[in-house]
Structures are given as structure tokens and as C-alpha cells.
Design a protein around this motif. Structure first.
Motif, mmCIF file in Angstrom:
data_model
loop_
_atom_site.group_PDB
_atom_site.id
_atom_site.type_symbol
_atom_site.label_atom_id
_atom_site.label_comp_id
_atom_site.label_asym_id
_atom_site.label_seq_id
_atom_site.Cartn_x
_atom_site.Cartn_y
_atom_site.Cartn_z
ATOM 1 N N LEU A 140 21.735 0.329 76.907
ATOM 2 C CA LEU A 140 21.947 1.775 77.026
ATOM 3 C C LEU A 140 22.846 2.121 78.205
ATOM 4 O O LEU A 140 23.740 2.962 78.091
ATOM 5 N N ARG A 141 22.615 1.464 79.346
ATOM 6 C CA ARG A 141 23.476 1.724 80.513
ATOM 7 C C ARG A 141 24.922 1.348 80.206
ATOM 8 O O ARG A 141 25.851 2.092 80.519
ATOM 9 N N ARG A 185 19.868 -4.934 68.181
ATOM 10 C CA ARG A 185 19.242 -4.028 69.161
ATOM 11 C C ARG A 185 19.859 -2.631 69.087
ATOM 12 O O ARG A 185 19.142 -1.638 69.113
ATOM 13 N N VAL A 186 21.170 -2.559 69.007
ATOM 14 C CA VAL A 186 21.845 -1.254 68.930
ATOM 15 C C VAL A 186 21.413 -0.525 67.664
ATOM 16 O O VAL A 186 21.094 0.670 67.708
ATOM 17 N N HIS A 187 21.363 -1.208 66.534
ATOM 18 C CA HIS A 187 20.929 -0.575 65.287
ATOM 19 C C HIS A 187 19.500 -0.065 65.406
ATOM 20 O O HIS A 187 19.189 1.041 64.924
ATOM 21 N N ARG A 188 18.630 -0.835 66.051
ATOM 22 C CA ARG A 188 17.239 -0.400 66.239
ATOM 23 C C ARG A 188 17.192 0.848 67.112
ATOM 24 O O ARG A 188 16.459 1.800 66.814
ATOM 25 N N LEU A 189 18.002 0.890 68.172
ATOM 26 C CA LEU A 189 18.044 2.060 69.057
ATOM 27 C C LEU A 189 18.604 3.284 68.329
ATOM 28 O O LEU A 189 18.145 4.412 68.535
ATOM 29 N N GLU A 190 19.573 3.077 67.454
ATOM 30 C CA GLU A 190 20.125 4.185 66.656
ATOM 31 C C GLU A 190 19.073 4.711 65.677
ATOM 32 O O GLU A 190 18.864 5.926 65.564
ATOM 33 N N ALA A 249 15.909 4.562 65.850
ATOM 34 C CA ALA A 249 14.806 5.219 66.568
ATOM 35 C C ALA A 249 15.232 6.561 67.161
ATOM 36 O O ALA A 249 14.400 7.291 67.692
ATOM 37 N N GLY A 250 16.522 6.869 67.071
ATOM 38 C CA GLY A 250 17.000 8.131 67.632
ATOM 39 C C GLY A 250 17.230 8.090 69.124
ATOM 40 O O GLY A 250 17.518 9.122 69.742
ATOM 41 N N ILE A 251 17.115 6.923 69.734
ATOM 42 C CA ILE A 251 17.366 6.791 71.174
ATOM 43 C C ILE A 251 18.855 6.894 71.443
ATOM 44 O O ILE A 251 19.277 7.501 72.423
ATOM 45 N N ILE A 252 19.663 6.301 70.568
ATOM 46 C CA ILE A 252 21.102 6.549 70.590
ATOM 47 C C ILE A 252 21.332 7.627 69.542
ATOM 48 O O ILE A 252 21.179 7.390 68.349
ATOM 49 N N GLY A 253 21.691 8.827 70.015
ATOM 50 C CA GLY A 253 21.815 9.966 69.118
ATOM 51 C C GLY A 253 23.195 10.154 68.543
ATOM 52 O O GLY A 253 23.341 10.660 67.431
ATOM 53 N N ALA A 254 24.235 9.767 69.285
ATOM 54 C CA ALA A 254 25.599 9.980 68.819
ATOM 55 C C ALA A 254 26.559 9.234 69.733
ATOM 56 O O ALA A 254 26.226 8.890 70.865
ATOM 57 N N TYR A 255 27.740 9.016 69.229
ATOM 58 C CA TYR A 255 28.841 8.479 70.020
ATOM 59 C C TYR A 255 29.872 9.600 70.075
ATOM 60 O O TYR A 255 30.260 10.136 69.038
ATOM 61 N N VAL A 256 30.282 9.971 71.281
ATOM 62 C CA VAL A 256 31.156 11.132 71.427
ATOM 63 C C VAL A 256 32.336 10.827 72.339
ATOM 64 O O VAL A 256 32.326 9.842 73.083
ATOM 65 N N VAL A 265 7.029 9.281 68.380
ATOM 66 C CA VAL A 265 6.884 8.313 69.457
ATOM 67 C C VAL A 265 8.073 7.367 69.430
ATOM 68 O O VAL A 265 8.389 6.785 68.398
ATOM 69 N N SER A 266 8.748 7.236 70.560
ATOM 70 C CA SER A 266 9.872 6.311 70.669
ATOM 71 C C SER A 266 9.350 4.926 70.984
ATOM 72 O O SER A 266 8.340 4.769 71.667
ATOM 73 N N PRO A 267 10.070 3.913 70.521
ATOM 74 C CA PRO A 267 9.641 2.554 70.841
ATOM 75 C C PRO A 267 9.796 2.285 72.340
ATOM 76 O O PRO A 267 10.598 2.919 73.010
ATOM 77 N N GLU A 268 9.004 1.372 72.835
ATOM 78 C CA GLU A 268 9.115 0.969 74.237
ATOM 79 C C GLU A 268 10.480 0.337 74.476
ATOM 80 O O GLU A 268 10.953 -0.434 73.652
ATOM 81 N N LEU A 269 11.090 0.691 75.579
ATOM 82 C CA LEU A 269 12.368 0.096 75.951
ATOM 83 C C LEU A 269 12.117 -1.027 76.937
ATOM 84 O O LEU A 269 11.482 -0.809 77.967
ATOM 85 N N ASP A 270 12.620 -2.204 76.623
ATOM 86 C CA ASP A 270 12.503 -3.300 77.575
ATOM 87 C C ASP A 270 13.767 -3.351 78.435
ATOM 88 O O ASP A 270 14.674 -2.523 78.292
ATOM 89 N N ALA A 271 13.831 -4.315 79.327
ATOM 90 C CA ALA A 271 14.958 -4.418 80.261
ATOM 91 C C ALA A 271 16.289 -4.617 79.525
ATOM 92 O O ALA A 271 17.318 -4.082 79.950
#
Length: 160
Positions: free
Chosen positions: A15-16, A43-48, A50-57, A3-9
Motif C-alpha cells: 500500500l505504501r 495480494r494487490v487483487h485481494r486488496l482491490e 476487499a475495497g482497501i484499494i479503491g481506485a487508481y487516479v 469488516v476489512s481483512p487484517e493487513l500484515d506488514a
């Protein structure tokens, strides 16, 4: 299922922004997200994590490296592999990982089993890939190819 964490605004703004430019400084990202730089970093570390940010390419336009032809190939497999303990899907899935021309492979429902997105230099390169690689695979029964004439939209950004 994970389960991914809820994304707020704010998460969605982050992410955008990162999908547009992953090299943004945390100060610039924070300004776009309406946060301090340290809060943006957390926030970025939390998203990483959680696997929401998977990679930087790095995105490389295929034409800039000599890959001028894109083909979409529908592949149908044999239902049973000859003299094998593994099923055809397992054998094909393992093989496709080693083919550098294949940049995307999706399992499908319907008449065909897989859809490959293949990048090659030209028609001769495509013919070599088909004859020497794809059709020589023992599990491939049939394939049908469509070539890209014009790319109308091409994005890697998820609609968040």
C-alpha cells in the motif's frame, strides 16, 4: 458494517509503495514488498476486492490547470426546506454533487453543518460560485469562508 481483512506488514508495504507510485510494475512492487511478482499481483487483487484499494487516479496540481485559489467554506443549512418533501440535508447533499468547484464536502458536528473545499480560478470565480450557486441554494442559511494562503502539507497517502 463491512469488516476489512487484517493487513500484515507485506500488505502495508504494498500500500505504501502504490500510494507513492500506482504505476509500479508488479516486478518493482514485488521487489519492494519482498515477494515474487505473482504473489504481489495476488495480494494487490485481494486488496482491490476487499475495497482497501479503491481506485487508481491521476493527481493534478490545481495551479497547473488554472485553479489558483482554494477556499474552505463552512455552510449552515436551514432546519426546514420550504415547500419540500425532502429534508435540507438531502437536498444539499444532492446539489453539492453537481458543483464542479467543490472537490470535497464533509458533514460536521458543531455550529456549521458542512465544510466544503472549493477550487476556483480567482476571486471573481469564487464570487460567482458564492452568489450564483451556493447562496442561491434554498437550504443554505449562512456560510463562512477561509482562503488558503500557503499549503504546508498536502498528501493523499494514508498512514498505513
Amino acid at each position: 458494517m463491512e469488516v476489512s481483512p487484517e493487513l500484515d506488514a507485506i500488505d502495508r508495504r504494498i500500500l505504501r509503495a502504490l500510494q507513492q507510485d500506482a504505476r509500479l510494475t508488479y516486478e518493482a512492487l514485488a521487489a519492494q514488498a519482498g515477494l515474487s511478482a505473482s504473489a504481489a499481483l495476488r495480494r494487490v487483487h485481494r486488496l482491490e476486492e476487499a475495497g482497501i484499494i479503491g481506485a487508481y487516479v491521476v493527481l493534478v496540481p490545481p495551479e497547473r490547470v488554472g485553479l489558483h485559489l482554494t477556499a474552505y467554506i463552512n455552510v449552515r443549512l436551514e432546519k426546514q426546506a420550504d415547500n419540500s418533501q425532502r429534508n435540507p440535508r438531502e437536498l444539499f447533499r444532492a446539489a453539492v454533487q453537481a458543483w464542479p468547484e467543490v472537490v470535497e464536502c464533509a458533514a460536521l458536528t458543531g455550529e456549521m453543518d458542512y465544510l466544503l473545499r472549493v477550487l476556483v480560478q480567482d476571486m471573481q470565480h469564487y464570487a460567482r460560485f458564492i452568489d450564483d450557486t451556493l447562496l442561491k441554494h434554498p437550504c443554505v442559511k449562512d456560510c463562512k469562508t477561509s482562503f488558503v494562503l500557503e499549503r504546508l502539507k498536502n498528501t493523499t497517502a494514508m498512514p498505513v
